[in-house]
Write a protein that holds these residues in place. Structure first.
Motif, PDB file in Angstrom:
ATOM      1  N   PHE A 121     -52.939   3.770 -24.838  1.00 29.62           N
ATOM      2  CA  PHE A 121     -52.271   2.548 -24.593  1.00 29.62           C
ATOM      3  C   PHE A 121     -50.931   2.718 -24.360  1.00 29.62           C
ATOM      4  CE2 PHE A 121     -52.541   3.842 -29.025  1.00 29.62           C
ATOM      5  CZ  PHE A 121     -51.370   3.443 -29.427  1.00 29.62           C
ATOM      6  N   SER A 122     -50.303   1.327 -24.124  1.00 30.36           N
ATOM      7  CA  SER A 122     -48.963   1.333 -23.881  1.00 30.36           C
ATOM      8  C   SER A 122     -48.343   0.992 -25.124  1.00 30.36           C
ATOM      9  CB  SER A 122     -48.720   0.426 -22.921  1.00 30.36           C
ATOM     10  OG  SER A 122     -47.458   0.307 -22.611  1.00 30.36           O
ATOM     11  N   LEU A 123     -47.277   1.428 -25.795  1.00 32.79           N
ATOM     12  CA  LEU A 123     -46.473   1.107 -26.746  1.00 32.79           C
ATOM     13  C   LEU A 123     -45.152   0.432 -26.309  1.00 32.79           C
ATOM     14  CD1 LEU A 123     -46.754   0.491 -29.929  1.00 32.79           C
ATOM     15  CD2 LEU A 123     -45.901   2.797 -30.041  1.00 32.79           C
ATOM     16  N   GLU A 124     -44.928  -0.775 -26.690  1.00 34.41           N
ATOM     17  CA  GLU A 124     -43.522  -1.169 -26.314  1.00 34.41           C
ATOM     18  C   GLU A 124     -42.850  -1.576 -27.993  1.00 34.41           C
ATOM     19  OE1 GLU A 124     -41.616  -4.886 -24.141  1.00 34.41           O
ATOM     20  OE2 GLU A 124     -43.557  -4.566 -23.808  1.00 34.41           O
ATOM     21  N   ILE A 125     -41.784  -0.615 -27.964  1.00 36.74           N
ATOM     22  CA  ILE A 125     -41.005  -0.899 -29.239  1.00 36.74           C
ATOM     23  C   ILE A 125     -39.952  -1.882 -28.913  1.00 36.74           C
ATOM     24  CG2 ILE A 125     -39.560   0.229 -30.728  1.00 36.74           C
ATOM     25  CD1 ILE A 125     -41.059   3.105 -29.795  1.00 36.74           C
ATOM     26  N   ASP A 126     -39.839  -2.855 -29.671  1.00 34.32           N
ATOM     27  CA  ASP A 126     -38.770  -4.028 -29.815  1.00 34.32           C
ATOM     28  C   ASP A 126     -37.337  -3.654 -29.274  1.00 34.32           C
ATOM     29  OD1 ASP A 126     -41.051  -5.709 -30.128  1.00 34.32           O
ATOM     30  OD2 ASP A 126     -40.489  -6.389 -31.978  1.00 34.32           O
ATOM     31  N   ARG A 127     -37.004  -2.548 -29.884  1.00 35.77           N
ATOM     32  CA  ARG A 127     -35.694  -2.116 -29.688  1.00 35.77           C
ATOM     33  C   ARG A 127     -35.414  -1.260 -28.600  1.00 35.77           C
ATOM     34  NH1 ARG A 127     -32.629  -1.119 -35.331  1.00 35.77           N
ATOM     35  NH2 ARG A 127     -33.806  -2.654 -36.357  1.00 35.77           N
ATOM     36  N   LEU A 128     -36.309  -0.913 -27.848  1.00 41.43           N
ATOM     37  CA  LEU A 128     -36.209   0.171 -26.619  1.00 41.43           C
ATOM     38  C   LEU A 128     -36.713  -0.902 -25.257  1.00 41.43           C
ATOM     39  CD1 LEU A 128     -37.686   3.291 -27.860  1.00 41.43           C
ATOM     40  CD2 LEU A 128     -35.346   2.471 -27.811  1.00 41.43           C
ATOM     41  N   PHE A 139     -39.736  -0.492 -37.405  1.00 37.32           N
ATOM     42  CA  PHE A 139     -39.544  -1.067 -36.181  1.00 37.32           C
ATOM     43  C   PHE A 139     -41.086  -2.028 -35.725  1.00 37.32           C
ATOM     44  CE2 PHE A 139     -36.868   2.561 -34.526  1.00 37.32           C
ATOM     45  CZ  PHE A 139     -35.843   2.335 -35.094  1.00 37.32           C
ATOM     46  N   TRP A 140     -40.490  -3.068 -35.132  1.00 36.66           N
ATOM     47  CA  TRP A 140     -41.793  -3.753 -34.541  1.00 36.66           C
ATOM     48  C   TRP A 140     -42.035  -3.320 -33.232  1.00 36.66           C
ATOM     49  CZ3 TRP A 140     -44.945  -6.452 -37.392  1.00 36.66           C
ATOM     50  CH2 TRP A 140     -44.529  -7.240 -38.565  1.00 36.66           C
ATOM     51  N   ALA A 141     -43.461  -3.480 -32.863  1.00 39.26           N
ATOM     52  CA  ALA A 141     -43.652  -2.967 -31.673  1.00 39.26           C
ATOM     53  C   ALA A 141     -45.031  -3.460 -31.117  1.00 39.26           C
ATOM     54  CB  ALA A 141     -44.136  -1.463 -31.376  1.00 39.26           C
ATOM     55  N   LYS A 142     -45.520  -3.440 -29.933  1.00 39.56           N
ATOM     56  CA  LYS A 142     -46.575  -4.311 -29.015  1.00 39.56           C
ATOM     57  C   LYS A 142     -47.440  -3.269 -28.733  1.00 39.56           C
ATOM     58  CE  LYS A 142     -46.171  -6.481 -25.414  1.00 39.56           C
ATOM     59  NZ  LYS A 142     -45.890  -7.577 -24.458  1.00 39.56           N
ATOM     60  N   ALA A 143     -48.671  -3.207 -28.736  1.00 37.90           N
ATOM     61  CA  ALA A 143     -49.572  -2.365 -28.207  1.00 37.90           C
ATOM     62  C   ALA A 143     -50.210  -2.947 -27.086  1.00 37.90           C
ATOM     63  CB  ALA A 143     -50.521  -1.657 -29.156  1.00 37.90           C
ATOM     64  N   SER A 144     -50.334  -2.647 -25.886  1.00 37.05           N
ATOM     65  CA  SER A 144     -51.117  -3.065 -24.902  1.00 37.05           C
ATOM     66  C   SER A 144     -51.952  -2.240 -23.988  1.00 37.05           C
ATOM     67  CB  SER A 144     -49.992  -3.661 -23.856  1.00 37.05           C
ATOM     68  OG  SER A 144     -49.177  -4.847 -24.419  1.00 37.05           O
ATOM     69  N   GLU A 145     -53.093  -2.830 -23.682  1.00 35.83           N
ATOM     70  CA  GLU A 145     -53.839  -1.828 -22.431  1.00 35.83           C
ATOM     71  C   GLU A 145     -52.863  -1.427 -21.514  1.00 35.83           C
ATOM     72  OE1 GLU A 145     -57.046  -1.451 -22.432  1.00 35.83           O
ATOM     73  OE2 GLU A 145     -57.839  -3.116 -23.892  1.00 35.83           O
ATOM     74  N   MET A 146     -53.096  -0.310 -20.670  1.00 32.46           N
ATOM     75  CA  MET A 146     -52.481   0.114 -19.501  1.00 32.46           C
ATOM     76  C   MET A 146     -52.169  -0.840 -18.509  1.00 32.46           C
ATOM     77  SD  MET A 146     -51.652   2.811 -20.964  1.00 32.46           S
ATOM     78  CE  MET A 146     -50.813   3.847 -19.692  1.00 32.46           C
TER      79      MET A 146
END
Length: 91
Positions: free
Chosen positions: A60-67, A21-28
């Motif tokens: 950090f915050s992790l946003e999973i592309d599928r969720l 799965f692709w994801a994006k890690a971001s600052e809080m």
């Protein structure tokens, strides 16, 4: 058997599922840090892969592309190309 910093000891209570799965890690606060690939996942955490994992803060915050919802995460271990993260809850 001794484990190096690059081969984390398998101490998990839950078995992880192999995924891609692709994801994006971001600052809080939402500021993007890196794109990464999730290779393994369980209810408690996942392994992410990126040549830039060294840029990640401890939390950090992790946003999973599928969720739809991002997850708050904490680094459990790190190598130059991958990191194990523990889910702390949704953001």
């Amino acid at each position: 058997m001794a484990h190096s910093v690059y081969e984390p000891e398998q101490r998990r209570a839950l078995i992880r599922q192999n995924v891609a799965f692709w994801a994006k890690a971001s600052e809080m606060d939402g500021y993007p840090i890196i794109r990464c690939m999730i290779r393994e996942v369980s209810r408690e955490g996942c392994e992410i892969v990126s040549s830039r994992v060294g840029e990640l803060p401890e939390e950090f915050s992790l946003e999973i592309d599928r969720l739809a919802k991002p997850f708050r995460c904490r680094i459990a271990w790190r190598s130059p190309w991958a990191a194990g993260v523990r889910f702390l809850g949704s953001t």
